[in-house]
Design a protein around this motif. Structure first.
Motif, PDB file in Angstrom:
ATOM      1  N   THR A 129       0.836  -1.209   0.000  1.00  0.00           N
ATOM      2  CA  THR A 129       0.000   0.000   0.000  1.00  0.00           C
ATOM      3  C   THR A 129       0.866   1.254   0.000  1.00  0.00           C
ATOM      4  O   THR A 129       1.839   1.360   0.758  1.00  0.00           O
ATOM      5  CB  THR A 129      -0.919   0.005   1.227  1.00  0.00           C
ATOM      6  N   GLY A 130       0.496   2.199  -0.844  1.00  0.00           N
ATOM      7  CA  GLY A 130       1.190   3.481  -0.877  1.00  0.00           C
ATOM      8  C   GLY A 130       2.437   3.521  -1.732  1.00  0.00           C
ATOM      9  O   GLY A 130       3.094   4.555  -1.816  1.00  0.00           O
ATOM     10  N   VAL A 131       2.776   2.403  -2.384  1.00  0.00           N
ATOM     11  CA  VAL A 131       3.954   2.364  -3.257  1.00  0.00           C
ATOM     12  C   VAL A 131       3.491   2.082  -4.680  1.00  0.00           C
ATOM     13  O   VAL A 131       3.034   0.978  -4.991  1.00  0.00           O
ATOM     14  CB  VAL A 131       4.966   1.300  -2.807  1.00  0.00           C
ATOM     15  N   ALA A 132       3.598   3.068  -5.545  1.00  0.00           N
ATOM     16  CA  ALA A 132       3.145   2.928  -6.925  1.00  0.00           C
ATOM     17  C   ALA A 132       4.114   2.040  -7.712  1.00  0.00           C
ATOM     18  O   ALA A 132       5.320   2.031  -7.440  1.00  0.00           O
ATOM     19  CB  ALA A 132       3.051   4.304  -7.584  1.00  0.00           C
ATOM     20  N   PRO A 133       3.608   1.263  -8.693  1.00  0.00           N
ATOM     21  CA  PRO A 133       4.499   0.434  -9.513  1.00  0.00           C
ATOM     22  C   PRO A 133       5.492   1.295 -10.300  1.00  0.00           C
ATOM     23  O   PRO A 133       5.232   2.454 -10.606  1.00  0.00           O
ATOM     24  CB  PRO A 133       3.531  -0.291 -10.457  1.00  0.00           C
ATOM     25  N   ALA A 134       6.620   0.708 -10.601  1.00  0.00           N
ATOM     26  CA  ALA A 134       7.631   1.362 -11.443  1.00  0.00           C
ATOM     27  C   ALA A 134       7.649   0.676 -12.806  1.00  0.00           C
ATOM     28  O   ALA A 134       7.129  -0.427 -12.967  1.00  0.00           O
ATOM     29  CB  ALA A 134       9.007   1.281 -10.784  1.00  0.00           C
ATOM     30  N   THR A 135       8.238   1.336 -13.780  1.00  0.00           N
ATOM     31  CA  THR A 135       8.338   0.790 -15.135  1.00  0.00           C
ATOM     32  C   THR A 135       9.802   0.810 -15.568  1.00  0.00           C
ATOM     33  O   THR A 135      10.483   1.827 -15.398  1.00  0.00           O
ATOM     34  CB  THR A 135       7.486   1.597 -16.131  1.00  0.00           C
ATOM     35  N   THR A 136      10.266  -0.292 -16.106  1.00  0.00           N
ATOM     36  CA  THR A 136      11.659  -0.353 -16.547  1.00  0.00           C
ATOM     37  C   THR A 136      11.867   0.525 -17.778  1.00  0.00           C
ATOM     38  O   THR A 136      10.964   0.702 -18.594  1.00  0.00           O
ATOM     39  CB  THR A 136      12.065  -1.794 -16.885  1.00  0.00           C
ATOM     40  N   ASP A 137      13.087   1.056 -17.907  1.00  0.00           N
ATOM     41  CA  ASP A 137      13.415   1.860 -19.082  1.00  0.00           C
ATOM     42  C   ASP A 137      14.013   0.952 -20.164  1.00  0.00           C
ATOM     43  O   ASP A 137      13.925  -0.274 -20.083  1.00  0.00           O
ATOM     44  CB  ASP A 137      14.368   2.997 -18.701  1.00  0.00           C
ATOM     45  N   ALA A 138      14.627   1.560 -21.179  1.00  0.00           N
ATOM     46  CA  ALA A 138      15.181   0.780 -22.287  1.00  0.00           C
ATOM     47  C   ALA A 138      16.317  -0.130 -21.850  1.00  0.00           C
ATOM     48  O   ALA A 138      16.657  -1.089 -22.545  1.00  0.00           O
ATOM     49  CB  ALA A 138      15.660   1.720 -23.387  1.00  0.00           C
ATOM     50  N   SER A 139      16.924   0.152 -20.697  1.00  0.00           N
ATOM     51  CA  SER A 139      18.004  -0.680 -20.161  1.00  0.00           C
ATOM     52  C   SER A 139      17.496  -1.742 -19.192  1.00  0.00           C
ATOM     53  O   SER A 139      18.286  -2.460 -18.590  1.00  0.00           O
ATOM     54  CB  SER A 139      19.046   0.193 -19.458  1.00  0.00           C
TER      55      SER A 139
END
Length: 247
Positions: A129-139
């Motif tokens: 709770t309270g931690v938004a997902p992250a998205t990987t970059d091109a690396s």
């Protein structure tokens, strides 16, 4: 290249950051140049091997040497691709009180799984709770920057793990191990997805080497002398006319 002007303590931090960023950019550019040189050299070697097979002798010992050199270059190219991806990573700056959770999502060859969602989940498999997902970059790089209040709410002894993918397809990688967070510290993970996991997430990278079929060796001409065409029986015989001598 960045120009660093020493103006004292006020700009020391920004000057240092600028110098470090310049070094990172230069490293990326140099690795890219080496990668291009390896690819160009391999093309020349492949073309020369093809020429020897078709125009000289398919059993020429140089053909085998060129084939081995081509395989070695492909291995170097694969390693350089990973190094270029790592060189392009930019770690976000954090304060002393912030907690950084970062890492890379890759395939088994350490090549990036780009633009995939990474979610922090608890022991029950539920998103924290309270931690938004992250998205990987091109690396394949991702980063969670957590504030002190978030880390306190999670708890120091709480076991966490990473979930890869979105609602259309998600899983907890087999290589992922549970971990805990410590306030004010950095935690780094590299998660390698197996072939089946890449297929399930539809993330299998198209890192296929283009292999051109070698031309078949030319057939050697027959040593037997072709027979002259038989003349029809009714065709008159034409005798050669002797050239007249000039006086």
């Amino acid at each position: 290249m960045a120009i660093i002007s020493n103006t004292g303590q006020k700009t020391y931090k920004s000057d240092l950051q600028g110098a470090f960023e310049t070094l990172q950019v230069q490293r990326s550019d140099l690795l890219g140049m080496v990668l291009d040189a390896q690819l160009a050299s391999r093309l020349l070697i492949v073309e020369e091997a093809r020429r020897l097979r078709s125009d000289v002798n398919p059993d020429d010992p140089r053909v085998k040497r060129y084939a081995n050199a081509s395989k070695s270059m492909l291995q170097r190219v694969a390693a350089l691709e990973v190094e270029v991806q790592i060189a392009n990573i930019r770690v976000p700056p954090v304060t002393k009180t912030e907690t950084l959770l970062q890492g890379r999502i890759t395939d088994e060859a350490s090549k990036a799984a780009a633009h995939v969602q990474v979610t922090l989940i608890d022991e029950a498999g539920k998103p924290v709770t309270g931690v938004a997902p992250a998205t990987t970059d091109a690396s394949g790089y991702y980063a969670f920057i957590l504030q002190p209040a978030q880390v306190d709410a999670i708890g120091a002894n709480r076991k966490l793990t990473l979930q890869i993918g979105s609602d259309s397809g998600k899983l907890v990688p087999q290589a992922s191990k549970p971990f805990s967070l410590t306030a004010g510290q950095m935690t780094a993970h590299e998660t390698r997805l197996q072939a089946g996991e890449l297929d399930k997430l539809k993330l299998r990278p198209a890192f296929t080497d283009v292999v051109t079929e070698a031309p078949k060796p030319r057939t050697a001409p027959s040593k037997s002398t072709p027979k002259a065409a038989k003349k029809p029986d009714n065709e008159p015989e034409v005798k050669p006319v002797a050239a007249k001598r000039k006086r």
